[in-house]
Design a protein around this motif. Sequence first.
Motif, PDB file in Angstrom:
ATOM      1  N   PHE A 100       0.825  -1.250   0.085  1.00 31.97           N
ATOM      2  CA  PHE A 100      -0.064   0.063   0.164  1.00 31.97           C
ATOM      3  C   PHE A 100       0.907   1.299   0.072  1.00 31.97           C
ATOM      4  O   PHE A 100       0.402   2.191  -0.569  1.00 31.97           O
TER       5      PHE A 100
ATOM      6  N   THR B 112       0.634  -3.908   7.972  1.00 30.89           N
ATOM      7  CA  THR B 112       1.565  -3.374   8.199  1.00 30.89           C
ATOM      8  C   THR B 112       1.711  -2.433   6.854  1.00 30.89           C
ATOM      9  O   THR B 112       2.092  -1.245   7.328  1.00 30.89           O
TER      10      THR B 112
ATOM     11  N   ILE C 193      -0.620  -1.128   5.261  1.00 30.20           N
ATOM     12  CA  ILE C 193      -1.444   0.135   5.312  1.00 30.20           C
ATOM     13  C   ILE C 193      -0.955   1.070   6.517  1.00 30.20           C
ATOM     14  O   ILE C 193      -0.881   2.191   6.427  1.00 30.20           O
ATOM     15  N   GLY C 194      -0.171   0.417   7.643  1.00 29.75           N
ATOM     16  CA  GLY C 194       0.351   1.465   8.547  1.00 29.75           C
ATOM     17  C   GLY C 194       1.695   2.258   7.956  1.00 29.75           C
ATOM     18  O   GLY C 194       1.484   3.563   8.333  1.00 29.75           O
ATOM     19  N   VAL C 195       2.538   1.679   7.239  1.00 28.34           N
ATOM     20  CA  VAL C 195       3.450   2.207   6.513  1.00 28.34           C
ATOM     21  C   VAL C 195       2.954   3.353   5.530  1.00 28.34           C
ATOM     22  O   VAL C 195       3.265   4.527   5.607  1.00 28.34           O
TER      23      VAL C 195
ATOM     24  N   LEU D  36      -0.136   5.024   5.991  1.00 29.90           N
ATOM     25  CA  LEU D  36      -0.754   6.163   6.913  1.00 29.90           C
ATOM     26  C   LEU D  36       0.734   6.716   7.334  1.00 29.90           C
ATOM     27  O   LEU D  36       0.623   8.255   7.418  1.00 29.90           O
ATOM     28  N   LEU D  37       1.650   6.180   7.694  1.00 30.82           N
ATOM     29  CA  LEU D  37       2.726   7.010   8.457  1.00 30.82           C
ATOM     30  C   LEU D  37       3.419   7.814   7.264  1.00 30.82           C
ATOM     31  O   LEU D  37       3.834   9.057   7.835  1.00 30.82           O
TER      32      LEU D  37
ATOM     33  N   ASN E  34       1.305  10.940   6.738  1.00 26.66           N
ATOM     34  CA  ASN E  34       0.822  11.863   7.981  1.00 26.66           C
ATOM     35  C   ASN E  34       2.324  12.475   8.335  1.00 26.66           C
ATOM     36  O   ASN E  34       2.258  13.441   8.931  1.00 26.66           O
ATOM     37  N   GLY E  35       3.263  11.570   8.160  1.00 28.14           N
ATOM     38  CA  GLY E  35       4.497  12.215   8.588  1.00 28.14           C
ATOM     39  C   GLY E  35       4.771  13.179   7.797  1.00 28.14           C
ATOM     40  O   GLY E  35       5.267  14.361   8.263  1.00 28.14           O
TER      41      GLY E  35
ATOM     42  N   ILE F 281       2.666  15.273   6.093  1.00 29.77           N
ATOM     43  CA  ILE F 281       1.876  16.224   6.694  1.00 29.77           C
ATOM     44  C   ILE F 281       2.443  16.865   8.092  1.00 29.77           C
ATOM     45  O   ILE F 281       2.356  18.143   8.144  1.00 29.77           O
ATOM     46  N   TYR F 282       2.899  16.259   8.602  1.00 25.54           N
ATOM     47  CA  TYR F 282       3.293  17.085  10.041  1.00 25.54           C
ATOM     48  C   TYR F 282       4.570  17.674   9.934  1.00 25.54           C
ATOM     49  O   TYR F 282       4.622  18.791  10.450  1.00 25.54           O
TER      50      TYR F 282
ATOM     51  N   GLU G  68      -2.693  15.124  12.763  1.00 26.01           N
ATOM     52  CA  GLU G  68      -1.658  14.585  12.084  1.00 26.01           C
ATOM     53  C   GLU G  68      -0.928  13.574  13.139  1.00 26.01           C
ATOM     54  O   GLU G  68      -0.585  12.547  12.954  1.00 26.01           O
TER      55      GLU G  68
ATOM     56  N   MET H 285      -2.815  10.568  13.643  1.00 24.63           N
ATOM     57  CA  MET H 285      -2.760   9.375  12.516  1.00 24.63           C
ATOM     58  C   MET H 285      -1.186   8.830  12.449  1.00 24.63           C
ATOM     59  O   MET H 285      -0.934   7.778  12.467  1.00 24.63           O
ATOM     60  N   ILE H 286      -0.143   9.688  13.004  1.00 20.79           N
ATOM     61  CA  ILE H 286       1.107   9.103  13.068  1.00 20.79           C
ATOM     62  C   ILE H 286       1.053   7.990  14.252  1.00 20.79           C
ATOM     63  O   ILE H 286       1.825   6.944  14.088  1.00 20.79           O
TER      64      ILE H 286
ATOM     65  N   SER I  11      -0.446   4.857  13.236  1.00 19.61           N
ATOM     66  CA  SER I  11       0.477   4.071  11.929  1.00 19.61           C
ATOM     67  C   SER I  11       1.533   3.401  12.645  1.00 19.61           C
ATOM     68  O   SER I  11       1.611   2.303  12.575  1.00 19.61           O
TER      69      SER I  11
ATOM     70  N   LEU J 233       0.128   0.342  14.577  1.00 25.59           N
ATOM     71  CA  LEU J 233      -0.169  -0.704  13.467  1.00 25.59           C
ATOM     72  C   LEU J 233       1.042  -1.243  13.297  1.00 25.59           C
ATOM     73  O   LEU J 233       1.179  -2.599  13.244  1.00 25.59           O
ATOM     74  N   ILE J 234       2.193  -0.481  12.817  1.00 24.01           N
ATOM     75  CA  ILE J 234       3.499  -1.132  12.449  1.00 24.01           C
ATOM     76  C   ILE J 234       3.967  -2.110  13.533  1.00 24.01           C
ATOM     77  O   ILE J 234       4.216  -3.147  13.456  1.00 24.01           O
TER      78      ILE J 234
ATOM     79  N   MET K 291       2.102  -5.038  14.544  1.00 23.10           N
ATOM     80  CA  MET K 291       2.409  -6.307  13.614  1.00 23.10           C
ATOM     81  C   MET K 291       3.717  -6.965  13.760  1.00 23.10           C
ATOM     82  O   MET K 291       3.762  -8.062  13.443  1.00 23.10           O
TER      83      MET K 291
END
Lengths: 292, 395, 323
Positions: free
Chosen positions: A36, A97, A99-101, A103-104, A107-108, A110-111, C274, C277-278, C281, C284-285, C288
Motif C-alpha cells: 500500500f 503493516t 497500510i500502517g506504513v 498512513l505513516l 501523515n509524517g 503532513i506533520y 496528524e 494518525m502518526i 500508524s 499498527l506497524i 504487527m
Amino acid sequence: MELIQQLVNGISLGSIYALIALGYTMVYGIVKLINFAHGDVFMVGSFVGFYAITVMDLSFISALLISMFTCAIFGVLIERIAYKPLRNATRIAALITAIGVSLLIENGLIYIRGAQPEAYPNNVLPMDKLDIFGVSISSQSILILSVSIILMIILQFVVHKTKIGKAMRAVSFDSEAAKLMGINVNNTISATFAIGSALAGAAGVIFGIYYIKIEPLMGVLPGLKAFVAAVLGGIGIIPGAMVGGLLLGVIEALVSAAGYSLWRDGVAFIVLILILIFLPQGLFGKNKREKV
Amino acid sequence: MKKKKLAGVFLSLSLVAGALAGCNGDSKTSSSGGGSSDSGDTIKIGANLELSGGTASFGQSAADGLKLAIDEINKEGINGKKLEIVKVDNKSDAAEATSGSIKLVSQDKVVAVVGSATSTNTLAQVQVAQDNKVPLLTPTATNPDITNKAGKLNDYVFRTCFIDPFQGTVAANFASDEIGAKTAAIYVDSASDYSKGLAAAFKEAFTAKGGKIVAEEAYVTKDTDFRSTLTRIKSAKPEFVFLPGYYEEVGLILKQAREDGIDLPFMGGDGWDSPKVVEIAGAEALKNTYITNHYSPEDEDAKIQDFVAAFKKEYNKTPDAFAALGYDTGYYLADAIKRSGDASPEKIRQALEEVKDLQLVSGTLNLDENHDPIKSATILEYVDGKQTFKTKINP
Amino acid sequence: MTTLKNSKGFWLSIVLALIFFGIMQFSISSGMLNPFYINTLMFIGINIMLATSLHLIIGITGQFSIGHAGFLAVGAYASAVMTMKLELPFIIAILAGGIIAAAAGMVIGIPSLRLKGDYLAIATLGFGEIVRIVLLNIEYVGGASGMQVSHLTTWPWVFACVMITVIVIRNFTNSTHGRACISVREDETAADAMGINTTYYKVAAFVIGAFFAGVAGSLYAHNFYIIQPSNFGFLKSFDILIFVVLGGLGSLSGSVLAAILLTIVTTFLQDYPETRMIIYSLVLILMMIFRPQGLMGTREISTLFTHKKTKGGKKDGSHNTVA
C-alpha cells in the motif's frame, strides 16, 4: 476527432498508472504483498523532484534521477524496517503493516510540511503543442509515454537478462528453493523494492510536471488505481502492468468523454472487481489452481 | 464458562467507561474552574475554521483576518473586557466541523462561534448553533441555505458576505453585457454547495438575458485530470466558460484547458481567490479570466487601504477577500458584543440582527430579513497573474 | 450450555451493564455530562458496534474485508432517507439501515466466495469506494454536499443497539454456526472437506456484520447532523480495521476495548489530527512486528481472570506466508 483526442488524454494518464503499476507488480510478484505504501513512495518521489527543481535549481533529467535514487533508498528502508520482520507472518499481518506504513508516510509528511499543495514550476520542460488533424498532443504527453516505455524496456531487460533479474524470478517462483540454490533472498527482495520504488519516484516527477499540483495525499488514489492496473494486466507480469495501466487510463478517459466524469473512479473499481471475479489471473496471466 | 466471557466483556466495558466518566469529571471541574465566559475579564468566542485540509487556504486567511481584527479591538477592549479566540480546526471536513462546534459550545462555553469559510462546513454547524442557542457567524460561506432553509429562518445564524445568487447573477450579467457572450458552458464542482449555488444562479440569469447554456459538466473536489471533460466542453463550442470552483481545482482546470487549446474567457467566484491559483495555473493560463469578489486590495477607499497596510505589516502579504471578510467578521461581532451589554449569546444574537450601516472593509453592512448582507460585489480581472480591479457592482 | 454458574455470569454482566446505563442516563438527564461528553459517549457506542461487526467478518470468519465504511455508509444513508424524506419513525429507520446494509453485505459476500486474502481485501476496498461514488452521484440524497439529518440518536438508543450487537455476535460466535465460521478461518479447504458449507458461512458473516454496521450507520447519521459521501472513504474503513486489529483478531472483548480506548484517544487528539494518525500508524506497524495477535490475541477478557485457555486454534487467516 474528439474520440482520438480522448484516447490521447487517456494514454497520458495511463502511462502514469503504468509506471506505478510496474513497481506494484514486481513487489507483489516476489513477496506476495500488496504494498500500500507504494503510492506514497510515488508521492515522496514527486516532492523530492519538486524540491530538486525549485530549491536546488536542477534540470528535469537530474531531478528525475535524484528522485529515482532517493525513492530506491526509501523503498529499501521501508522493506528492511517494516516488511522484513514479517516475512513469515500471516498475509493479513503484512497487509496491515503495509497500510500502517502508508498512513505513516502520508501523515509524517503532513506533520513536517503541512497539508497544503505545492505547484511545480511551469517552465521545467518546453511546452509545445502538436496539432495533428485537430487533435492537440502536448509534448509532455509524448514525453510521459516515451519515458514509461523506455523504463519498461530497461526493466524487462534487467529482469530477463541480468543475474539479479534471474534471482528475482527464482525467488518469485519459489523462494525456499532459491535459497537452497544459494541465492541471497533478502538482497534480491531489497533489489526488487529498490527498482519498483525508483519507478514510482520517476512517475512522481512526471506526474508533477504534467499535473502541476502535488500534495501529501496525492498518492492514495493513483496507487490504488495502479494496483487495479497491475491486476488487470496479470499481477507479476511486467508487460501486463504496462498494458493494464494504459488500458485503465483509456477506460477512464472514455467514461469521462461519455459525460460520466463523476463515475470515473467508480469505474476503475468496478473493473477491478469484475477482473477479480471472472479473470483473476489477469489479461496476461497463467491460470493457477490452488493445491491442497 | 462461555457466559463468563460476556461478563468479562461488560465488566471491561463498564470499567473503561467508568474511567472515562471519571476523567470527564476531572476535566469538567478544571474547565469550569478555568474560567467561564461571562465572568472575569475575557469574553470567549469560538472560531471553527479550515486550518488544514483541502480548503485550508480560505480558513487560514479568514483566521489571519479575524486575529488581526481581534488584536486591534483588544487594544481598547469591549466594555472593559478583552476578546479571546478559541480555535478549532475542522480539517475541511463537515463531520469535524459539527463536532468542533459542539466542543466550542459545550466545552469552551463560547458566546458566539465564527463559522467556517466554506458553505458545506458551515451548513454542518447550523443545527448545533440553533439547538444550543449560540450565534454562528460565518465570514465567507455564501450558500443561501445557511441562513434560510426552505423559507425557515435560522435565527442564530449570520454571515458577513453576500450570497451565491448575487454572485452568480453578477457573473452572468458581466458575461453577456461586457464580454458579449451568447453561449456559455458551466463546469461545476459537484462536491460543493457553493459551486452548485453559483452555477444555478448563473444559469438562471444568463438564460434570462437571452444566452444559451451549451454544456454543463461536473467534477469533484480533488480530481486532478480534467482533460477529458474539457475536451467535451471544447467540442460544445461555447463563447464563455463559467467555472465556480475552488482554487486548487480551478488552477489545474485553467492550465489543462489552455494546454488543450481552449482560449475562451473563464470566470468564477470568490473561490478562486488564493495565490495558489496563480502558482498552479501560471500567469499565462490566467489571461482572459475574471472573478467576482467581495473586495479588491487595490480599491482606493481609505478604509480598505488602512486594512491592507495593517495586514501587510502583520503578515507580510496582501490580504485576499477571505482575510478581509475574516477581519470584518471580527468587527461585526465586536460591534454586536458591545451593543449587547452583557455579552450573553441571546443578546449578541439580537445585536447581530439589529446591525445597521456598519462600515466594514468589504462595504457597508445591512441585513435583509433572511440575515443576508446587502453589499456590493467587485469584479476582478487577472492580468499577468495579478488581480486587477475592474468594476464594482452595487446590489 | 446453561448451567447455573454460566447463567449467573451472564446475568451478572447484564446487570452490570444496566447499572452502567442507569448511571450514565442519570448523569445525562441531570445535566452532569455536557453535550461534548455525551457526544463522545455515543461515538464510543457507535464505534463498538462497528468494531464488533467487523470482528465477526475478519476475526471470526477470517474474511479480510477493508470496505466496512461502505456498509456504514449504506446504513447511514438508508436510515436518513427513511427519517428525512419518508418521515418514518426512528426505529424503522434503524432497522431499514441494518437490513439494506445487510443486502449490500450479501452483494459483496457473494464475490467473496471466489476471492481470498489480498484479493478479497482489495475487492472490498473497491466496493467501499464504489458505494461512496454511487452516493456521490445520487442527487436525491444530496450528492457530494451530503444530506442534513436531524439529531435523533440518544443514549438509550445507542446503549440498546450496542447491547444487542455484542450479545448477538457473542452468541453467534459460540454457536455451531460460529464454530463453523472459525473453521473457515482456520482452514477453508479442510472445513470444506469436513462437510461445512463454507460458502454459506462466509456470506452469513458478511450479512450479519453488514447488518450491525448498517445499524451503527443509522445511529451515526442521526448523531452528526450532516452526512456526506466523503465521511465514508477508505480511511474510515481503516479506522474500523485498526480497532479490530489492535484489539486482537478474533477477540470480541479486544475489539470492544480497542474501540473504547481509541475513540477516547481520538477525541483528545482532535486538535492534532496528524499526530493522531502518526501514532495510529506507528502502533499498527509495531503491533504487527512485535505482537501481531493484538492486545488480547484471540482471548477474551474473562480468560485473564480464569487463567484457562478456552479456545484452541491459531490466530488468523490463511497459512500462506510472505515470501
